[in-house]
Design a protein around this motif. Structure first.
Motif, PDB file in Angstrom:
ATOM      1  N   LEU A   1      20.560  23.259  98.114  1.00 33.79           N
ATOM      2  CA  LEU A   1      21.668  22.633  98.831  1.00 33.79           C
ATOM      3  C   LEU A   1      21.526  23.116 100.261  1.00 33.79           C
ATOM      4  O   LEU A   1      21.647  24.306 100.529  1.00 33.79           O
ATOM      5  CB  LEU A   1      23.003  23.134  98.284  1.00 33.79           C
ATOM      6  N   LEU A   2      21.246  22.195 101.158  1.00 31.55           N
ATOM      7  CA  LEU A   2      20.904  22.568 102.527  1.00 31.55           C
ATOM      8  C   LEU A   2      21.907  21.974 103.494  1.00 31.55           C
ATOM      9  O   LEU A   2      22.251  20.794 103.393  1.00 31.55           O
ATOM     10  CB  LEU A   2      19.494  22.037 102.819  1.00 31.55           C
ATOM     11  N   GLY A   3      22.344  22.786 104.442  1.00 30.88           N
ATOM     12  CA  GLY A   3      23.247  22.241 105.448  1.00 30.88           C
ATOM     13  C   GLY A   3      23.731  23.332 106.374  1.00 30.88           C
ATOM     14  O   GLY A   3      23.622  24.515 106.049  1.00 30.88           O
ATOM     15  N   PRO A   4      24.255  22.964 107.546  1.00 32.62           N
ATOM     16  CA  PRO A   4      24.749  23.965 108.489  1.00 32.62           C
ATOM     17  C   PRO A   4      25.989  24.679 107.946  1.00 32.62           C
ATOM     18  O   PRO A   4      26.624  24.194 107.010  1.00 32.62           O
ATOM     19  CB  PRO A   4      25.082  23.147 109.737  1.00 32.62           C
TER      20      PRO A   4
ATOM     21  N   LEU B   1      13.857  27.343  84.404  1.00 35.52           N
ATOM     22  CA  LEU B   1      15.295  27.501  84.606  1.00 35.52           C
ATOM     23  C   LEU B   1      15.804  26.484  85.621  1.00 35.52           C
ATOM     24  O   LEU B   1      15.073  26.089  86.521  1.00 35.52           O
ATOM     25  CB  LEU B   1      15.556  28.875  85.206  1.00 35.52           C
ATOM     26  N   THR B   2      17.043  26.092  85.469  1.00 38.00           N
ATOM     27  CA  THR B   2      17.663  25.282  86.505  1.00 38.00           C
ATOM     28  C   THR B   2      18.180  26.233  87.568  1.00 38.00           C
ATOM     29  O   THR B   2      18.947  27.141  87.267  1.00 38.00           O
ATOM     30  CB  THR B   2      18.835  24.476  85.923  1.00 38.00           C
ATOM     31  N   MET B   3      17.737  26.054  88.781  1.00 35.76           N
ATOM     32  CA  MET B   3      18.231  26.908  89.862  1.00 35.76           C
ATOM     33  C   MET B   3      18.765  26.037  90.982  1.00 35.76           C
ATOM     34  O   MET B   3      18.189  24.994  91.303  1.00 35.76           O
ATOM     35  CB  MET B   3      17.114  27.788  90.414  1.00 35.76           C
ATOM     36  N   ILE B   4      19.857  26.479  91.561  1.00 33.27           N
ATOM     37  CA  ILE B   4      20.400  25.799  92.741  1.00 33.27           C
ATOM     38  C   ILE B   4      20.518  26.846  93.840  1.00 33.27           C
ATOM     39  O   ILE B   4      21.173  27.872  93.671  1.00 33.27           O
ATOM     40  CB  ILE B   4      21.761  25.140  92.450  1.00 33.27           C
ATOM     41  N   TYR B   5      19.849  26.594  94.928  1.00 30.08           N
ATOM     42  CA  TYR B   5      19.683  27.568  95.989  1.00 30.08           C
ATOM     43  C   TYR B   5      20.378  27.039  97.245  1.00 30.08           C
ATOM     44  O   TYR B   5      20.022  25.974  97.748  1.00 30.08           O
ATOM     45  CB  TYR B   5      18.180  27.711  96.222  1.00 30.08           C
ATOM     46  N   VAL B   6      21.365  27.772  97.702  1.00 34.18           N
ATOM     47  CA  VAL B   6      22.108  27.331  98.878  1.00 34.18           C
ATOM     48  C   VAL B   6      21.570  28.008 100.130  1.00 34.18           C
ATOM     49  O   VAL B   6      21.373  29.221 100.135  1.00 34.18           O
ATOM     50  CB  VAL B   6      23.607  27.655  98.709  1.00 34.18           C
ATOM     51  N   THR B   7      21.309  27.243 101.163  1.00 34.18           N
ATOM     52  CA  THR B   7      20.832  27.835 102.414  1.00 34.18           C
ATOM     53  C   THR B   7      21.117  26.918 103.597  1.00 34.18           C
ATOM     54  O   THR B   7      21.281  25.712 103.442  1.00 34.18           O
ATOM     55  CB  THR B   7      19.320  28.140 102.345  1.00 34.18           C
TER      56      THR B   7
ATOM     57  N   GLY C   1      29.570  25.744 107.168  1.00 30.69           N
ATOM     58  CA  GLY C   1      30.810  24.966 107.159  1.00 30.69           C
ATOM     59  C   GLY C   1      30.659  23.563 106.607  1.00 30.69           C
ATOM     60  O   GLY C   1      31.597  22.777 106.652  1.00 30.69           O
ATOM     61  N   CYS C   2      29.489  23.215 106.067  1.00 31.90           N
ATOM     62  CA  CYS C   2      29.303  21.845 105.575  1.00 31.90           C
ATOM     63  C   CYS C   2      29.835  21.682 104.154  1.00 31.90           C
ATOM     64  O   CYS C   2      29.899  20.579 103.632  1.00 31.90           O
ATOM     65  CB  CYS C   2      27.841  21.439 105.619  1.00 31.90           C
ATOM     66  N   GLY C   3      30.215  22.786 103.506  1.00 31.61           N
ATOM     67  CA  GLY C   3      30.802  22.694 102.179  1.00 31.61           C
ATOM     68  C   GLY C   3      29.861  23.079 101.058  1.00 31.61           C
ATOM     69  O   GLY C   3      30.187  22.902  99.886  1.00 31.61           O
ATOM     70  N   LYS C   4      28.706  23.651 101.396  1.00 34.37           N
ATOM     71  CA  LYS C   4      27.735  23.927 100.332  1.00 34.37           C
ATOM     72  C   LYS C   4      28.158  25.080  99.425  1.00 34.37           C
ATOM     73  O   LYS C   4      27.961  25.010  98.213  1.00 34.37           O
ATOM     74  CB  LYS C   4      26.326  24.122 100.891  1.00 34.37           C
ATOM     75  N   THR C   5      28.762  26.122 100.001  1.00 35.13           N
ATOM     76  CA  THR C   5      29.220  27.223  99.157  1.00 35.13           C
ATOM     77  C   THR C   5      30.392  26.772  98.288  1.00 35.13           C
ATOM     78  O   THR C   5      30.483  27.134  97.115  1.00 35.13           O
ATOM     79  CB  THR C   5      29.600  28.445 100.027  1.00 35.13           C
ATOM     80  N   THR C   6      31.276  25.963  98.855  1.00 30.31           N
ATOM     81  CA  THR C   6      32.390  25.402  98.089  1.00 30.31           C
ATOM     82  C   THR C   6      31.855  24.647  96.874  1.00 30.31           C
ATOM     83  O   THR C   6      32.309  24.846  95.752  1.00 30.31           O
ATOM     84  CB  THR C   6      33.198  24.435  98.977  1.00 30.31           C
TER      85      THR C   6
ATOM     86  N   ASP D   1      23.326  31.935  96.468  1.00 28.68           N
ATOM     87  CA  ASP D   1      23.995  31.597  97.717  1.00 28.68           C
ATOM     88  C   ASP D   1      23.379  32.403  98.856  1.00 28.68           C
ATOM     89  O   ASP D   1      23.694  33.574  99.014  1.00 28.68           O
ATOM     90  CB  ASP D   1      25.492  31.877  97.584  1.00 28.68           C
ATOM     91  N   GLU D   2      22.506  31.801  99.639  1.00 31.58           N
ATOM     92  CA  GLU D   2      21.811  32.469 100.740  1.00 31.58           C
ATOM     93  C   GLU D   2      21.319  33.862 100.316  1.00 31.58           C
ATOM     94  O   GLU D   2      21.641  34.861 100.959  1.00 31.58           O
ATOM     95  CB  GLU D   2      22.746  32.609 101.968  1.00 31.58           C
TER      96      GLU D   2
END
Lengths: 365, 369
Positions: free
Chosen positions: A42-45, A194-200, A47-52, A167-168
Motif C-alpha cells: 500500500l503506497l502513498g504519501p 504468506l499473504t503480506m501487506i506492506y505499507v510505505t 496522510g493518504c489513509g494507508k495506515t487507517t 506498517d513502514e
C-alpha cells in the motif's frame, strides 16, 4: 486457512470522529482484494489513509461503513486475534527483559502449547529468519534491525497466521541493513506463501517488495497493479511521476493546427493524438518517460531544440535535464554516451510512448 | 580559494578516527566524501570547518595555516542531515538570518533581494511566509540549503543533507544541487554514504574507509579506475560483482578462469599478470539476460531474486556457487528459481590482485597502449 481478503463494499466506510471534526472520511469507498500468498504494498504519501486502511484490515479499527471479508466471510466485527493477523509496526515491539527465544515462544505459551512443540516451532522460525547467532541474546543488546526481525518472527510463529501486515517496518533501520531485511522479508513471503501487506510512502520499498501495488492518494485508490503495469500504464499523472526513476515528464500543451504547442516549443501531432486532444477541448497534459525521450546531437526536422542543463551520471545510465524556454524535461541515455553540459540537443517524443492526461485522468489507451 | 589538508590524523580515546589524510580542494570543486557510517566522514568535515582540531597535520586555506582557527572566524556555511531551522521564524526570516548577524551590515533592501533570489533558486518563493513546521521535509531542507547559500561563504559543507528525504525528493534535489553549486564560486564538500550522490553530482570524490582516504581524484577517473577492491565495490551501484579466478596459460593464450564456462581471455594483458589468483570485477549493468553483439561471454545461472528498482530490475543470480547481480534497464518479472543464460561483455572487466586487492589492469586496456 484464510484465502483472500476483500475490503469495502459500500461508500464511505471509515470515519474517525475525533480526528476529522468536519465529518470528512479518512478513506472512502475502497474496494480492494488481496489474493492468498501474495506480496502486496500500500503506497502513498503521509496522510493518504494507508495506515487507517491497514488497521481496518487487521481489526484494530472498525469501518464506519462497509465490510471486510476473508475468503468471502464477513469478519468486520472480529478482533485482530480472531482474524489471525500479525502486525509489524514502525518501531519494533518486543519484550525487552526476555531473550530472542523467549520472545518468540511467548505467543505459543499463551496458546497453551507443550514445551517440546514450542521448542521445535521456535527453532524453525529462528532458522527461517537466520537468527541462530542471536537466539539467546537479550533484546537490549540487539540492533534495531534484529529487533524488527524478532517482531516479524513473533508474527510468524503461530502456524495459523493468515496474513502479516507491515506498517513502514524499516523506518528505524540503518539504510545499509534495510536492503538485507527487505530481501529476507521477500524470501520468507515466497517460502511460506504468506499473504503480506506492506505499507510505505517510499516507492522504492514498495516496488522492490511487492508483486501487487495499491497506490493511495487522499483516502482513495489511485491505481492497483504490478510494478510493470503502474510503470507502463499510469492511470494518472501522479502515478506517472511517482513510479519509476526518474519520474515521467508531464507537460501541459495545446493543439494548434497540426502541432502540439508546449509554449516554447512545438512538435507535430500524430493523427490519433490530434483526435484525442481535440476531443477533450484542445488541451491536455502529455506524459513521456525519460527513457522514451529520443535525443539527437545534430538538428533533425521537426525535432525541437533544447539546451542540456545538467548531466547526472547514475552508473548504469545518465540522466539529462534539458531546457527549452521555461520548459524542462528529463531524458535517460546510456552510460557510455558522451554529452557536455551547455550543449544543444534535439528531441523527439515517440508517438507510441506518449500518454495523454486530461484533468488528472488518462484519456488514451 | 583553495584548501589543503596535510597528513591530518585524529584520535578518539586512543583509537584513530582519521589516519594521515591529505587532500587538496580547489575553487569551484564539488567534493564528495564517500564512505560508510563510521568511516570518518563527519570527523573530516568537522576538521575542515574548524569545529574540531586534528591531533596531527595542518589545514591550509590559500596557503595560510588555519589549523587552530575556530569555525566562527572562517568563511564557512554548514548544512546537516537534520533539517535545522528556527521554528518561530518564517522561511523568509530563516533565510535572512545569516545576513542579519554578519559583520557587514546590509540594508533591508539588499537583504530582501538576496533572500528572494536565493528562495527562487530553490523553489521556495511560494512558502516564504510559512513557518518551518508548515512546509514539507523537502522544503525544510531546501530552506537550510538556502541559508547556507545566502551567506556567500567560501566553503559550504553538507553532511548527508538528503538522508532524511524520500527517494523521489532525493532524485529531484540531486539535479538541483548540481546546477546550483556549479554556478557559484568557492567550494562544496558533501559527505554521503550513497555512491550515486557522488557519481551524479561531484567533480571530485574521496573514498574514506576506516579512517583512511583510500582514493581521491576526479569523479570520472575514480569511477573508471578504482584503485582497489574496496573502492570498486563501494563506488558502484548496484555493487560491483567480484569473481575469484585463477590465471591459466595455454600456449600463447592466457585466461582468467572463474569456472569452466567462465573464462576471460587476457592474452593481451599477459605481461601485467604474474600472480596465481585475481578478482574479476564487473558492473551489474554490463551483464544481461539478453544477448547482444558485444556480449560474447555466456554463463548459466540460477535466478534467486528479482527486484524492481525505479525503472530497472535487479536480478540476483548464482553460477556454480558464485553470487552476483545483473541490472536490467527495464521492468521485467522473472520466475524465481529458473535457469537463465547471462551474457557478459569480456572487455568490461576490472582485474584486481586477490592478495593486495589493488587494481592491476582492465580488460578494456588494449595492447597497443
Amino acid at each position: 486457512m484464510w484465502h483472500s481478503y476483500e475490503a469495502g463494499k459500500k461508500k464511505g466506510w471509515f470515519k474517525p470522529k475525533e480526528e476529522c471534526p468536519d465529518d470528512s472520511y479518512c478513506v472512502t469507498d475502497l474496494n480492494i482484494k488481496w489474493e492468498n500468498g501474495s506480496a502486496n504494498a500500500l503506497l502513498g504519501p503521509s496522510g493518504c489513509g494507508k495506515t487507517t486502511l491497514l488497521n481496518v484490515i487487521s481489526g484494530l479499527l472498525k469501518p464506519t461503513r462497509g465490510k471486510v471479508l476473508f475468503d468471502g466471510k464477513d469478519v468486520t466485527a472480529l478482533s485482530p486475534e480472531e482474524r489471525h493477523i500479525a502486525q509489524v509496526f514502525q518501531f519494533p515491539v518486543t519484550y525487552e527483559s526476555m531473550d530472542v527465544f523467549q520472545n518468540l515462544s511467548f505467543p505459543l505459551k499463551n496458546d497453551g502449547w507443550a514445551a517440546a512443540k514450542i521448542d521445535a516451532r521456535v527453532k524453525e522460525i529462528i532458522a527461517l529468519l537466520d537468527m541462530g547467532e542471536i537466539a539467546h541474546r537479550s533484546m537490549a543488546k540487539l540492533t534495531p534491525a534484529d529487533k524488527q526481525k524478532v517482531s516479524l518472527g513473533r508474527g510468524l510463529v503461530r502456524p495459523n497466521t493468515a496474513a502479516v501486515l507491515l506498517d513502514e517496518p524499516l523506518t528505524v533501520i540503518d539504510p545499509k541493513q534495510q536492503w538485507d531485511l527487505r530481501r529476507r522479508l521477500r524470501q520468507v513471503q515466497r517460502q511460506l506463501k504468506l499473504t503480506m501487506i506492506y505499507v510505505t510512502h517510499d516507492q522504492h520499498e514498495a516496488l522492490t517488495f511487492a508483486d501487487n501495488i495499491t497506490v493511495m492518494s487522499l483516502g482513495q485508490i489511485s491505481q492497483t497493479g504490478t510494478p510493470e503495469e503502474l510503470h507502463s500504464n499510469p492511470a494518472n499523472p501522479f502515478i506517472g511521476f511517482f513510479i519509476g526513476s526518474p519520474g515521467m515528464n508531464l507537460l501541459d500543451c495545446a493543439l494548434r493546427g497540426d502541432e502540439l504547442d508546449f509554449g516554447g516549443f512545438t512538435i507535430p501531432a500524430a493523427q490519433n493524438i490530434k483526435v484525442k486532444v481535440a476531443g477533450c477541448g484542445g488541451s491536455c497534459k502529455l506524459g513521456i518517460r525519460p527513457e522514451s525521450v529520443e535525443v539527437a546531437f545534430t538538428p533533425k526536422k521537426d525535432w525541437p531544440e533544447f539546451t542540456l542543463l545538467t548531466v547526472e551520471n547514475m552508473g548504469a545510465y545518465k540522466v539529462l535535464t534539458l531546457e527549452s524556454g521555461s520548459r524542462r524535461i528529463k531524458s535517460r541515455i546510456p552510460e557510455n554516451a558522451a554529452v557536455t553540459e551547455g550543449a544543444k540537443l534535439w528531441v523527439r517524443f515517440p508517438e507510441e510512448q506518449v500518454k495523454i492526461f486530461k484533468d488528472d485522468v488518462r484519456i488514451d489507451g | 580559494m583553495g584548501i589543503e589538508l596535510e597528513h591530518v590524523s585524529m584520535l578518539w580515546n586512543g583509537v584513530p578516527y582519521l589516519k594521515d589524510v591529505s587532500l587538496k580542494i580547489e575553487d569551484g570543486d564539488f567534493v564528495t566524501l564517500l564512505g560508510q557510517t563510521g568511516a570518518g566522514k563527519t570527523t573530516l568535515l568537522r576538521i575542515l570547518a574548524g569545529i574540531e582540531f586534528p591531533d596531527k597535520g595542518r589545514i591550509l586555506v590559500d596557503g595560510k595555516d588555519v589549523t587552530g582557527i575556530p569555525v566562527q572566524q572562517r568563511s564557512i556555511a554548514m548544512v546537516y542531515q537534520q533539517f535545522i531551522n528556527y521554528p518561530s521564524f518564517t522561511i523568509y526570516e530563516n533565510i535572512a538570518s545569516p545576513l542579519r548577524v554578519g559583520k557587514r551590515k546590509l540594508t533591508e533592501k539588499e537583504i530582501d533581494e538576496k533572500v528572494r533570489s536565493t528562495a527562487a533558486l530553490l523553489g521556495l518563493t511560494s512558502v516564504l511566509d510559512h513557518l518551518p513546521e508548515e512546509v514539507s521535509g523537502g522544503q525544510k531542507q531546501r530552506t537550510a540549503i538556502a541559508r547556507a547559500l545566502v551567506k556567500d561563504a567560501n566553503l559550504i559543507i553538507l553532511d548527508e543533507p538528503l538522508a532524511n528525504l524520500d527517494y523521489k525528493l532525493r532524485e529531484e534535489l540531486r539535479g538541483e544541487l548540481k546546477r546550483l553549486f556549479s554556478k557559484r564560486h568557492g567550494a562544496i564538500v558533501y559527505a554521503t554514504p550513497e555512491p550515486i550522490d557522488a557519481l551524479a553530482m561531484a567533480t571530485k570524490v574521496g573514498f574514506l574507509h576506516q579512517g583512511e582516504l583510500l582514493q581521491y581524484g576526479q569523479t570520472e577517473d575514480v569511477y573508471s579506475n578504482p584503485s582497489c577492491v574496496e573502492v570498486g565495490e563501494y563506488f558502484s551501484y548496484p555493487t560491483m560483482n567480484m569473481f575469484p579466478c585463477r590465471l591459466e596459460k595455454t600456449g600463447k593464450k592466457c585466461f582468467l578462469t572463474a569456472t569452466e564456462e567462465f573464462r576471460v581471455d587476457v592474452s593481451q594483458l599477459a605481461d601485467k599478470l604474474d600472480k596465481q589468483e585475481y578478482l574479476l570485477g564487473i558492473h551489474a549493468y554490463a551483464l544481461s539476460t539478453v544477448p547482444e553483439a558485444d556480449r560474447l561471454l555466456e554463463i548459466r545461472a540460477t535466478l534467486d531474486l528479482a527486484e524492481v528498482v525505479g525503472s530497472d530490475t535487479e536480478i540476483h543470480l548464482t553460477h556454480k556457487g558464485l553470487r552476483f547481480i545483473a541490472l536490467m534497464q527495464k521492468i521485467v518479472s522473472y520466475e524465481i528459481g529458473t535457469e537463465v543464460t547471462v551474457y557478459l561483455e569480456p572487455d568490461r572487466f576490472f582485474i584486481f590482485d586477490k592478495e593486495t586487492r589493488r587494481l592491476v589492469a582492465k580488460t578494456s586496456d588494449t595492447v597497443s597502449s
